[in-house]
Design an enzyme around this catalytic site. Structure first.
Site, PDB file in Angstrom:
ATOM      1  N   LYS A  85      98.079  16.730  18.468  1.00  0.00           N
ATOM      2  CA  LYS A  85      97.998  17.873  19.551  1.00  0.00           C
ATOM      3  C   LYS A  85      98.164  19.265  18.772  1.00  0.00           C
ATOM      4  O   LYS A  85      98.774  19.495  17.945  1.00  0.00           O
ATOM      5  CB  LYS A  85      99.078  17.570  20.530  1.00  0.00           C
ATOM      6  CG  LYS A  85      98.682  18.356  21.965  1.00  0.00           C
ATOM      7  CD  LYS A  85      97.793  17.363  22.600  1.00  0.00           C
ATOM      8  CE  LYS A  85      97.312  17.731  24.073  1.00  0.00           C
ATOM      9  NZ  LYS A  85      96.644  16.757  24.615  1.00  0.00           N
ATOM     10  N   GLY A 125      95.345  17.870  43.140  1.00  0.00           N
ATOM     11  CA  GLY A 125      94.490  18.436  42.117  1.00  0.00           C
ATOM     12  C   GLY A 125      92.968  18.033  42.329  1.00  0.00           C
ATOM     13  O   GLY A 125      92.644  16.861  42.452  1.00  0.00           O
ATOM     14  N   GLY A 128      90.501  19.146  40.288  1.00  0.00           N
ATOM     15  CA  GLY A 128      89.755  19.812  39.152  1.00  0.00           C
ATOM     16  C   GLY A 128      89.114  18.694  38.468  1.00  0.00           C
ATOM     17  O   GLY A 128      88.597  17.712  39.132  1.00  0.00           O
TER      18      GLY A 128
HETATM   19  P1  NAD Z   1      91.771  21.141  36.214  1.00  0.00           P
HETATM   20  O1  NAD Z   1      91.985  22.415  35.510  1.00  0.00           O
HETATM   21  O2  NAD Z   1      90.146  21.031  36.130  1.00  0.00           O
HETATM   22  O3  NAD Z   1      92.245  20.819  37.503  1.00  0.00           O
HETATM   23  C1  NAD Z   1      93.713  20.967  37.872  1.00  0.00           C
HETATM   24  C2  NAD Z   1      93.592  21.101  39.229  1.00  0.00           C
HETATM   25  O4  NAD Z   1      95.123  20.851  39.717  1.00  0.00           O
HETATM   26  C3  NAD Z   1      93.152  22.308  39.934  1.00  0.00           C
HETATM   27  O5  NAD Z   1      92.321  21.964  41.016  1.00  0.00           O
HETATM   28  C4  NAD Z   1      94.163  22.987  40.517  1.00  0.00           C
HETATM   29  O6  NAD Z   1      93.954  24.009  41.669  1.00  0.00           O
HETATM   30  C5  NAD Z   1      95.214  21.830  40.963  1.00  0.00           C
HETATM   31  N1  NAD Z   1      96.404  22.390  40.890  1.00  0.00           N
HETATM   32  C6  NAD Z   1      97.218  23.061  40.185  1.00  0.00           C
HETATM   33  N2  NAD Z   1      98.450  23.404  40.563  1.00  0.00           N
HETATM   34  C7  NAD Z   1      98.508  22.744  41.714  1.00  0.00           C
HETATM   35  C8  NAD Z   1      99.563  22.233  42.516  1.00  0.00           C
HETATM   36  N3  NAD Z   1     101.031  23.159  42.632  1.00  0.00           N
HETATM   37  N4  NAD Z   1      99.372  21.618  43.596  1.00  0.00           N
HETATM   38  C9  NAD Z   1      98.276  20.816  43.886  1.00  0.00           C
HETATM   39  N5  NAD Z   1      97.195  21.121  42.849  1.00  0.00           N
HETATM   40  C10 NAD Z   1      97.403  21.854  41.894  1.00  0.00           C
HETATM   41  O7  NAD Z   1      92.746  20.033  35.046  1.00  0.00           O
HETATM   42  P2  NAD Z   1      92.077  18.664  34.440  1.00  0.00           P
HETATM   43  O8  NAD Z   1      91.350  18.557  33.639  1.00  0.00           O
HETATM   44  O9  NAD Z   1      91.491  18.020  36.054  1.00  0.00           O
HETATM   45  O10 NAD Z   1      93.550  17.959  34.485  1.00  0.00           O
HETATM   46  C11 NAD Z   1      94.654  17.692  35.225  1.00  0.00           C
HETATM   47  C12 NAD Z   1      95.570  16.779  34.773  1.00  0.00           C
HETATM   48  O11 NAD Z   1      95.051  15.690  34.331  1.00  0.00           O
HETATM   49  C13 NAD Z   1      96.435  17.477  33.600  1.00  0.00           C
HETATM   50  O12 NAD Z   1      97.676  17.098  33.678  1.00  0.00           O
HETATM   51  C14 NAD Z   1      95.764  17.028  32.272  1.00  0.00           C
HETATM   52  O13 NAD Z   1      96.285  17.131  31.233  1.00  0.00           O
HETATM   53  C15 NAD Z   1      95.547  15.574  32.680  1.00  0.00           C
HETATM   54  N6  NAD Z   1      94.332  15.226  31.962  1.00  0.00           N
HETATM   55  C16 NAD Z   1      92.957  15.509  32.080  1.00  0.00           C
HETATM   56  C17 NAD Z   1      92.097  15.007  31.324  1.00  0.00           C
HETATM   57  C18 NAD Z   1      90.516  15.319  31.248  1.00  0.00           C
HETATM   58  O14 NAD Z   1      89.676  14.713  30.807  1.00  0.00           O
HETATM   59  N7  NAD Z   1      90.153  16.458  32.333  1.00  0.00           N
HETATM   60  C19 NAD Z   1      92.408  13.787  30.470  1.00  0.00           C
HETATM   61  C20 NAD Z   1      93.549  13.664  30.312  1.00  0.00           C
HETATM   62  C21 NAD Z   1      94.607  14.134  31.226  1.00  0.00           C
END
Ligand code: NAD
Length: 412
Positions: free
Chosen positions: A103, A215, A217
């Protein structure tokens, strides 16, 4: 505040105890094999030079080159990067892709940088960690606040410095420069496949199942879309500005437009606004944390009513909360399994880069489904054999695979 590296060590110790792991192996696995700290100078648009601190941690490489994302965030720390690299070792081993765990991170708020400054930082970071990365050494990928565009700059910088085109040094690239079909929604898709298996084990019917997603995202919104296309009823979603709820179900396609237009999910027609805390405690079949770490804690775990928790986020549940959820018989599909679809398709991307031969989306998804189901079933077998939570069952699967590779290679 919990120290993530101490948490990661505690989880490892717990799994080691259950399988009676050899003490020497445990001592080796408790620490990353290598941590590099770098200073990256960036000439800002105002002419001043700012030096950013970055890290790359390689936890274990007995099963193959290190693999793991690069995070650009103001809260990056050496301990966070070390913990995340250890979790990557387990994630790669759990889904049986031939990698160790790595990482990286840079202490920066990328939202404060111009495009030009961000490109310099991305290229500078790769130049500084170049001695320890490469397609057969350590293959980074995107993480929080890094994206395909940044991966393309990084791949380009590495290729220039090496003197040859080297797409296999990094994954999560745009399709045009060696990215894989399906990578954009791989995490959500992988989560969907393991959820399907969990539903079968609990004899649950998607048509009678409701879902709340924290979330909206990349991970959460894409899963919401996949679930609604597959007969589940998504009744609640949230983002950082609040949550919405409708027992009738939410039209996710329309909600996406609403979020683009208003910047938030709240105030979506025909839904009720809720707080983020209320969303977690809704009476739903499935709860999906897909936002941040430490959301389910000892304070709210007892109020969670979901029967299944699918951890798309990394580290959403604290160890104390985990015990409460287990006592309440909630099936928690742990992060290292639930969100491993991302690293799985990263692996497929790397394989395609090394062959210089590219697959269509259907082929990628079939391979992803096979891999995720195998991982879920192997972990579920451990759950029954050792009578442990799904998290410990997945740890056992991973730690056994890693320690066995260490033994075969004479690393212990
Ligand atoms: P992202 O930034 O696209 O989305 C995150 C979302 O969470 C956003 O909609 C944001 O508004 C929301 N958020 C932030 N604070 C919040 C709160 N207090 N309450 C509710 N919602 C809240 O990020 P992502 O890529 O979707 O990643 C989200 C999680 O998934 C992270 O922990 C990341 O490590 C994990 N993850 C993502 C991937 C990937 O491929 N995107 C892979 C493995 C793990």
């Amino acid at each position: 505040m919990n120290n993530p590296f101490e948490n990661a060590q505690k989880q490892l110790e717990k799994a080691a105890k259950i399988i009676d792991l050899d003490k020497n192996t445990l001592e080796i696995l408790k620490q990353p094999k290598r941590v590099l700290q770098v200073a990256i100078p960036v000439k800002l648009d105002n002419g001043k030079v700012k030096v950013f601190t970055g890290f790359r941690s390689q936890h274990n490489t007995s099963r193959g080159p290190a693999k793991g994302g690069i995070r650009f965030h103001p809260n990056v720390s050496e301990d966070e990067v070390k913990a995340l690299s250890m979790w990557m070792t387990w994630k790669c081993a759990a889904v049986n892709v031939p990698y160790g765990g790595g990482k990286g991170g840079v202490i920066v708020n990328p939202k404060e940088l111009s495009e030009k400054e961000l490109e310099q930082l991305s290229r500078g970071y790769i130049e500084s960690i170049r001695p320890i990365i490469g397609p057969y050494k350590d293959i980074p990928a995107p993480d929080v606040y890094t994206n395909p565009k940044i991966m393309a700059w990084m791949m380009d910088e590495f290729s220039k410095l090496e003197g040859f085109h080297s797409p296999g040094v990094i994954t999560g690239k745009p399709i045009e420069v060696g990215g894989s079909q399906g990578r954009g929604f791989a995490t959500a898709q992988g989560g969907f496949y393991v959820l399907k298996e969990a539903m079968k084990k609990l004899n649950k019917n998607p048509k009678e199942s409701t879902v709340a997603i924290q979330g909206f995202g990349n991970a959460g919104a894409l899963l919401a879309e996949i679930l609604t296309e597959n007969d589940y009823t998504v009744v609640a979603v949230s983002d950082s500005r609040g949550a919405i709820y409708s027992t009738q179900g939410i039209n996710i396609k329309k909600l996406k437009e609403h979020k683009i237009n208003t910047g938030a999910v709240k105030d979506f027609p025909n839904t009720k606004n809720l707080t983020n805390v209320e969303l977690l405690e809704l009476p739903v079949t499935i709860l999906v944390p897909a936002a941040l770490e430490n959301q389910i804690t000892k304070d709210n775990a007892k109020d969670i009513k979901a029967e299944i928790i699918l951890e798309l986020a990394n580290g959403p549940t604290t160890p104390e909360a985990d015990e409460i959820l287990n006592k309440n018989n909630i099936l928690v599909i742990p992060d290292i399994l639930a969100n491993a679809g991302g690293v799985a398709v990263s692996y497929f991307e790397w394989v395609q880069n090394l062959m210089n031969y590219y697959w269509g989306e259907q082929e990628v998804l079939e391979k992803l489904e096979t891999l995720m189901i195998k991982a879920f079933d192997s972990a579920f077998k451990n759950k029954e054999q050792y009578n442990v939570s799904m998290r410990m069952a997945t740890y056992i699967l991973a730690v056994k695979r890693v320690s066995s590779a260490m033994k075969h290679r004479g690393h212990i």
